[in-house]
Design a protein around this motif. Structure first.
Motif: not given
Length: 509
Positions: A18, A21, A55, A57-58, A60-63
């Protein structure tokens, strides 16, 4: 931000993969204080304390992310600087034997602010603290809004943020997540120009933290089972006849693994029918002659059936004076007593009873309990005195003859549960005693009440008997919920008292 109907959030632990990102997100959030941490620092955190690095993720996107280590509470609950937490080589000083969590960072993608992702991360951190049985969560909190209020001292600024007269993007959020400010720290992070080098030391206490115990038997009991006897007043042929009826209920509640059995006030009154010719004063003195034998027998039954018994109340004669006394017979064989404090007009007029002058919390193997005999439950001062001693369960043995009287006891018992943040169990008698003056008829609907908040039943009633029917009820109460209520309830009746205006003091001898 992803459209609402396409959002798919997932909270998980951070992995070494990760880092790209994570670094991009830190660069975006912290351009003013150095941006992303080195890859080696994140790798070291993941290796040393993987559960502390989480973390969101939305799709698959780390937010959003939270970074956490374990530390020694006594070392970091006092003043320190960022360098005391992170070495010159930017490696966080995790202590695997630490007894507290230290929040290194929580950061959220700007497009997701307002989605309460930070709150989710803080809750995950609290759950971790509870799961690991750690004392607290500590954090050094920046105050970046201070730069825009240089006309104020830092103490004035913090006070205005606490009073919500000013908003600080970090401190306001931390206060909203139940952190308390312990002290101000100067030069915590000197390069933090927005905070002018200041930071607050914040703490969230784990109310469920337990010191290591020598054995499982020393652990505090959380779930307690309360048994209540709604007693049938009927003709008694002898003392043994009455005790056999009592033993039946005690044995039955013990079969259900109850921790307590609560009997009503003056449940022994049928024995007055053995001398129907006596006047009211003579009859109550006659009844008092049985009280020592009843107390001793109940104590034996408590040991035999492994259950704590609140023996309703019994008339007791001491030095030519009569008292109304409730005995708590512990299952280890010990006995405590609570004298009725407030004597009703009927008890004064017809039986010439006197009131006691001591109210106390009784330590049991299933929590801290208090006893308010009938009329005593209608005086809020007594419940508050017990609350000052951390009472968890109030037992109210009562006797009334009308529904009006019952509703007084019931309503006041429910008020005691709310205002003192405790459970309250009430037990009364039903039926009639035609041959006994002054105890001829009974009305009861026994019950177990809780405080009124989100952790408890919607009507704050845990269990309730059928009105005017001989029966027993039992209810499980969770003592841990009282701790949650005291710290995180929608209202905090005990905390919010105005002790600058009023106090309750006891003059116990």
């Amino acid at each position: 931000m992803t459209e609402q109907n396409e959002t798919l959030l997932n909270l998980r632990v951070i992995t070494p993969d990760d880092y790209p990102e994570l670094a991009a997100l830190m660069d975006m959030v912290y351009p003013d204080i150095g941006g992303a941490w080195p890859k080696a620092t994140i790798q070291a955190l993941v290796n040393a304390f993987p559960d502390g690095q989480v973390c969101i993720e939305d799709n698959g996107k780390l937010v959003a992310a939270a970074l956490t280590i374990k530390v020694d509470y006594n070392r970091y609950a006092s003043k320190h600087t960022y360098k005391d937490i992170v070495s010159d080589k930017e490696i966080a000083k995790h202590n695997d034997r630490g007894d507290a969590l230290y929040g290194l960072d929580v950061f959220v993608h700007p497009e997701y602010r307002g989605s309460r992702l930070g709150r989710r991360l803080y809750e995950a951190r609290r759950e971790l603290c509870r799961a690991l049985n750690l004392k607290a969560i500590l954090a050094g909190g920046r105050i970046p809004g201070y730069r825009d209020h240089a006309n104020l001292s830092v103490n004035e600024y913090i006070d205005k943020v606490k009073r919500k007269e000013l908003y600080d993007p970090i401190l306001s959020f931390q206060l909203a997540n139940d952190f308390d400010i312990k002290r101000l720290m100067h030069q915590y992070l000197p390069e933090d120009k927005k905070s002018k080098g200041f930071a607050t030391l914040l703490e969230w206490d784990n109310i469920f933290y337990e010191e290591d115990t020598v054995s499982i038997h020393e652990a505090e009991k959380s779930i307690v089972r309360i048994g209540v006897v709604q007693w049938q007043m009927s003709t008694a042929r002898s003392l043994e006849d009455l005790l056999s009826q009592a033993e039946f209920f005690i044995a039955s509640l013990a079969d259900y693994q109850s921790d307590f059995a609560l009997f009503p006030e003056f449940f022994s009154a049928p024995l007055m029918g053995l001398a129907p010719e006596k006047s009211p004063v003579e009859a109550i003195k006659f009844l008092a002659e049985f009280s020592e034998d009843i107390r001793n027998r109940f104590s034996q039954l408590a040991v035999t059936y492994n259950i704590n018994i609140i023996a309703g109340s019994l008339p007791v004669q001491e030095k030519n004076r009569l008292y109304n006394v409730s005995y708590l017979c512990h299952r280890d064989g010990s006995i405590d007593e609570q004298y009725k404090i407030h004597i009703t007009p009927h008890e004064k007029r017809d039986w010439v009873l006197d009131g006691g002058d001591t109210i106390k919390v009784i330590e049991t193997d299933a929590g801290k309990v208090g006893i308010l005999i009938c009329y005593d439950s209608e005086f809020p001062e007594l419940g508050r005195l017990l609350a000052e001693q951390d009472v968890q369960i109030l037992f109210v043995p009562f006797w009334v003859d009308t529904k009006n009287g019952y509703l007084r006891v019931r309503t006041c018992a429910q008020a005691r549960a709310i205002e003192n943040e405790c459970y309250v169990a009430i037990a009364g008698s039903v039926g009639n005693l035609p041959r006994v003056d002054n105890v001829a008829i009974q009305y009861a609907q026994s019950a177990v009440f809780s405080p009124s908040d989100v952790y408890f039943p919607h009507d704050a009633i845990i269990a309730e008997a059928t009105a005017n029917a001989e029966m027993m009820i039992y209810a499980d109460v969770d003592l841990n919920k009282l701790k949650l209520l005291n710290t995180e309830g929608s209202v905090n009746n005990l905390k919010d008292r105005r002790l600058d205006m009023y106090q309750v003091k006891t003059l116990n001898k």
